[in-house]
Design a protein around this motif. Structure first.
Motif, PDB file in Angstrom:
ATOM      1  N   ALA A 129      39.122  36.767  38.860  1.00  0.00           N
ATOM      2  CA  ALA A 129      38.025  37.671  38.484  1.00  0.00           C
ATOM      3  C   ALA A 129      37.395  38.366  39.687  1.00  0.00           C
ATOM      4  CB  ALA A 129      36.968  36.900  37.694  1.00  0.00           C
ATOM      5  N   ALA A 130      37.076  37.637  40.716  1.00  0.00           N
ATOM      6  CA  ALA A 130      36.429  38.248  41.886  1.00  0.00           C
ATOM      7  C   ALA A 130      37.358  39.272  42.535  1.00  0.00           C
ATOM      8  CB  ALA A 130      36.023  37.168  42.882  1.00  0.00           C
ATOM      9  N   GLU A 131      38.631  38.912  42.690  1.00  0.00           N
ATOM     10  CA  GLU A 131      39.619  39.801  43.308  1.00  0.00           C
ATOM     11  C   GLU A 131      39.786  41.088  42.511  1.00  0.00           C
ATOM     12  OE1 GLU A 131      44.460  39.710  44.055  1.00  0.00           O
ATOM     13  OE2 GLU A 131      43.375  37.864  43.570  1.00  0.00           O
ATOM     14  N   TRP A 132      39.723  40.982  41.179  1.00  0.00           N
ATOM     15  CA  TRP A 132      39.948  42.138  40.320  1.00  0.00           C
ATOM     16  C   TRP A 132      38.645  42.809  39.879  1.00  0.00           C
ATOM     17  CZ3 TRP A 132      44.034  39.389  36.708  1.00  0.00           C
ATOM     18  CH2 TRP A 132      45.201  39.159  37.451  1.00  0.00           C
ATOM     19  N   GLY A 175      36.685  55.311  36.762  1.00  0.00           N
ATOM     20  CA  GLY A 175      35.274  55.619  36.985  1.00  0.00           C
ATOM     21  C   GLY A 175      34.466  54.345  37.150  1.00  0.00           C
ATOM     22  N   ASN A 176      33.326  54.294  36.493  1.00  0.00           N
ATOM     23  CA  ASN A 176      32.427  53.157  36.593  1.00  0.00           C
ATOM     24  C   ASN A 176      33.069  51.885  36.063  1.00  0.00           C
ATOM     25  OD1 ASN A 176      29.854  51.764  36.872  1.00  0.00           O
ATOM     26  ND2 ASN A 176      29.760  51.842  34.632  1.00  0.00           N
ATOM     27  N   ASN A 177      32.957  50.799  36.839  1.00  0.00           N
ATOM     28  CA  ASN A 177      33.493  49.500  36.429  1.00  0.00           C
ATOM     29  C   ASN A 177      32.363  48.684  35.817  1.00  0.00           C
ATOM     30  OD1 ASN A 177      34.659  47.004  36.111  1.00  0.00           O
ATOM     31  ND2 ASN A 177      35.419  46.837  38.213  1.00  0.00           N
ATOM     32  N   THR A 178      32.468  48.372  34.540  1.00  0.00           N
ATOM     33  CA  THR A 178      31.424  47.608  33.851  1.00  0.00           C
ATOM     34  C   THR A 178      31.489  46.120  34.161  1.00  0.00           C
ATOM     35  OG1 THR A 178      32.780  47.203  31.884  1.00  0.00           O
ATOM     36  CG2 THR A 178      31.495  49.255  31.936  1.00  0.00           C
ATOM     37  N   GLY A 179      32.590  45.665  34.740  1.00  0.00           N
ATOM     38  CA  GLY A 179      32.800  44.246  34.985  1.00  0.00           C
ATOM     39  C   GLY A 179      33.470  43.521  33.834  1.00  0.00           C
ATOM     40  N   ALA A 180      33.527  44.157  32.673  1.00  0.00           N
ATOM     41  CA  ALA A 180      34.171  43.539  31.508  1.00  0.00           C
ATOM     42  C   ALA A 180      35.688  43.678  31.613  1.00  0.00           C
ATOM     43  CB  ALA A 180      33.668  44.187  30.224  1.00  0.00           C
ATOM     44  N   ALA A 181      36.389  42.764  30.964  1.00  0.00           N
ATOM     45  CA  ALA A 181      37.849  42.811  30.915  1.00  0.00           C
ATOM     46  C   ALA A 181      38.315  42.390  29.528  1.00  0.00           C
ATOM     47  CB  ALA A 181      38.470  41.891  31.965  1.00  0.00           C
ATOM     48  N   VAL A 182      39.453  42.934  29.106  1.00  0.00           N
ATOM     49  CA  VAL A 182      40.024  42.607  27.805  1.00  0.00           C
ATOM     50  C   VAL A 182      41.512  42.345  27.963  1.00  0.00           C
ATOM     51  CG1 VAL A 182      40.549  43.464  25.493  1.00  0.00           C
ATOM     52  CG2 VAL A 182      38.319  43.942  26.500  1.00  0.00           C
ATOM     53  N   VAL A 183      41.962  41.205  27.457  1.00  0.00           N
ATOM     54  CA  VAL A 183      43.388  40.908  27.378  1.00  0.00           C
ATOM     55  C   VAL A 183      43.875  41.405  26.017  1.00  0.00           C
ATOM     56  CG1 VAL A 183      45.168  39.131  27.435  1.00  0.00           C
ATOM     57  CG2 VAL A 183      43.120  38.893  28.870  1.00  0.00           C
ATOM     58  N   VAL A 184      44.893  42.256  26.022  1.00  0.00           N
ATOM     59  CA  VAL A 184      45.363  42.911  24.802  1.00  0.00           C
ATOM     60  C   VAL A 184      46.663  42.268  24.331  1.00  0.00           C
ATOM     61  CG1 VAL A 184      46.223  45.072  23.819  1.00  0.00           C
ATOM     62  CG2 VAL A 184      44.222  45.090  25.327  1.00  0.00           C
ATOM     63  N   PHE A 185      46.693  41.931  23.019  1.00  0.00           N
ATOM     64  CA  PHE A 185      47.871  41.350  22.378  1.00  0.00           C
ATOM     65  C   PHE A 185      48.443  42.361  21.381  1.00  0.00           C
ATOM     66  CE2 PHE A 185      45.028  37.360  22.508  1.00  0.00           C
ATOM     67  CZ  PHE A 185      45.371  37.076  23.827  1.00  0.00           C
ATOM     68  N   PRO A 186      49.529  43.056  21.688  1.00  0.00           N
ATOM     69  CA  PRO A 186      50.151  43.937  20.688  1.00  0.00           C
ATOM     70  C   PRO A 186      50.655  43.138  19.497  1.00  0.00           C
ATOM     71  CG  PRO A 186      51.010  44.356  22.901  1.00  0.00           C
ATOM     72  CD  PRO A 186      50.242  43.077  22.963  1.00  0.00           C
ATOM     73  N   GLY A 187      50.761  43.804  18.355  1.00  0.00           N
ATOM     74  CA  GLY A 187      51.303  43.159  17.167  1.00  0.00           C
ATOM     75  C   GLY A 187      52.792  43.401  17.025  1.00  0.00           C
ATOM     76  N   GLY A 188      53.335  42.909  15.904  1.00  0.00           N
ATOM     77  CA  GLY A 188      54.751  43.068  15.634  1.00  0.00           C
ATOM     78  C   GLY A 188      55.347  41.894  14.885  1.00  0.00           C
ATOM     79  N   GLY A 189      54.483  41.137  14.178  1.00  0.00           N
ATOM     80  CA  GLY A 189      54.966  40.065  13.332  1.00  0.00           C
ATOM     81  C   GLY A 189      55.569  38.891  14.074  1.00  0.00           C
ATOM     82  N   GLY A 237      43.425  32.304  31.661  1.00  0.00           N
ATOM     83  CA  GLY A 237      43.097  31.541  32.860  1.00  0.00           C
ATOM     84  C   GLY A 237      43.342  32.328  34.135  1.00  0.00           C
ATOM     85  N   LEU A 238      44.446  33.061  34.179  1.00  0.00           N
ATOM     86  CA  LEU A 238      44.759  33.871  35.356  1.00  0.00           C
ATOM     87  C   LEU A 238      43.709  34.957  35.581  1.00  0.00           C
ATOM     88  CD1 LEU A 238      48.621  34.259  34.926  1.00  0.00           C
ATOM     89  CD2 LEU A 238      47.464  33.194  36.882  1.00  0.00           C
ATOM     90  N   VAL A 239      43.297  35.614  34.506  1.00  0.00           N
ATOM     91  CA  VAL A 239      42.294  36.675  34.641  1.00  0.00           C
ATOM     92  C   VAL A 239      40.978  36.105  35.165  1.00  0.00           C
ATOM     93  CG1 VAL A 239      40.936  38.403  33.403  1.00  0.00           C
ATOM     94  CG2 VAL A 239      43.364  38.108  32.863  1.00  0.00           C
ATOM     95  N   ARG A 240      40.563  34.972  34.626  1.00  0.00           N
ATOM     96  CA  ARG A 240      39.304  34.368  35.080  1.00  0.00           C
ATOM     97  C   ARG A 240      39.442  33.849  36.516  1.00  0.00           C
ATOM     98  NH1 ARG A 240      37.811  32.289  30.486  1.00  0.00           N
ATOM     99  NH2 ARG A 240      36.213  33.874  30.094  1.00  0.00           N
TER     100      ARG A 240
END
Length: 314
Positions: free
Chosen positions: A162-165, A84-98, A156-159
């Motif tokens: 950024a324009a492309e994505w 749906g609506n793109n807010t422009g925000a992005a989050v890189v997610v780090f799963p856990g697991g010790g 760094g890759l996400v930033r």
């Protein structure tokens, strides 16, 4: 014992006997991409091939099994576009697991489902966890640099893309659970210099997160009294450390409440905007799955906070 660590032990013990396990793959329509174009810095061999295995009845969260990935030596990222609506925000997610395994659905793809439903691009990082706890150079930075190298590279890759994505380069944050919560703190304080030699133009843009969310983080409390912040984090907090959201349960017997408390104090002393939520009961490693514990309503708290700091707008 922590259900994630318990299952990690069971999985490591059984991998050599199972022919049915395979490497993790994202859902249909999504492609994981290698984050390093050539030689991986500080590469180290894994104990065996990458393996994704469902816990079955050995470990259930909210009545459901979850998927653990082990022997990750080839880090990847998978981009999930907003619905749906793109807010422009992005989050890189780090799963856990010790820093031994990755809880790839419980603390990974399920977080992406939530984020994309809110108009936020999710980038799921499969960072390196090539060896069990007993191996040399296992664990968090600075004991081992590899997970933080992967995180810096991905930001760094996400930033850079950024324009492309269709991402606002000033609204890129990080979200992590347990060990991934420590990785959130590490990326929040170690961004002025890469741990590795630059490999392309993506390494010339900032790897600083614009905001940070750490859910039941670990590896932050230090010392006998457990209220002293890990010196590697404490000595690198500056006013440029991004606004941070912390959440933990007081009965968390794996990553204790002192982890969040010590980091909160360190941020507060330096003037970094920080919001913390503590609950009496709820334990550890629940991800986004709803239980009777009030802490499992944390996604709504994060959404409100993101509006408060200006990442999301009405």
């Amino acid at each position: 014992m922590n259900p994630l660590i318990l299952v990690a032990c069971l999985l490591f013990a059984s991998f050599g006997l199972s022919a049915q396990t395979t490497a993790w793959q994202p859902s249909s329509g999504h492609v994981q991409v290698q984050i390093w174009p050539g030689i991986i810095p500080d590469a180290r061999p894994a104990k065996g091939p990458e393996t994704a295995k469902t816990t079955g009845k050995d470990s259930l969260v909210a009545g459901r099994p979850w998927t653990a990935i082990s022997n990750v030596s080839q880090p990847t990222m998978t981009v999930y576009s907003p619905k749906g609506n793109n807010t422009g925000a992005a989050v890189v997610v780090f799963p856990g697991g010790g820093y031994e395994i990755l809880a790839m659905d419980l603390e990974g793809t399920e977080a992406c489902d939530w984020l994309t439903s809110k108009g936020i691009t999710c980038v799921l990082l499969k960072y390196r966890v090539p060896a069990p706890r007993s191996a040399p150079n296992w664990g968090a930075y600075p004991q081992s640099p590899i997970a933080l190298e992967d995180a810096q590279r991905t930001l760094g890759l996400v930033r850079f893309h950024a324009a492309e994505w269709h991402i606002d380069p000033h609204k890129i944050g990080v979200l992590g659970f347990s060990a991934g919560g420590h990785l959130v703190a590490a990326t929040s304080v170690h961004f002025n210099q890469r741990l590795y030699s630059p490999v392309d133009q993506a390494d010339k843009v900032s790897c600083r997160p614009d905001f940070a969310v750490a859910i039941y983080p670990g590896h932050l409390a230090f010392g006998k009294d457990l209220f002293t912040l890990n010196p590697d984090i404490r000595t690198h907090i500056t006013p440029q450390t991004p606004p941070t959201f912390l959440l933990q349960n007081e009965d968390d017997d794996v990553d204790r409440v002192e982890d969040s408390l010590s980091y909160y104090v360190g941020l507060k002393k330096t003037g970094v905007p920080v919001e913390m939520h503590l609950y009496a009961h709820g334990g550890h490693a629940f991800g986004l799955r709803r239980t009777k514990s009030p802490a499992t309503a944390w996604p709504e708290l994060v959404e409100t906070w993101l509006h408060t700091i200006g990442i999301l707008t009405p």
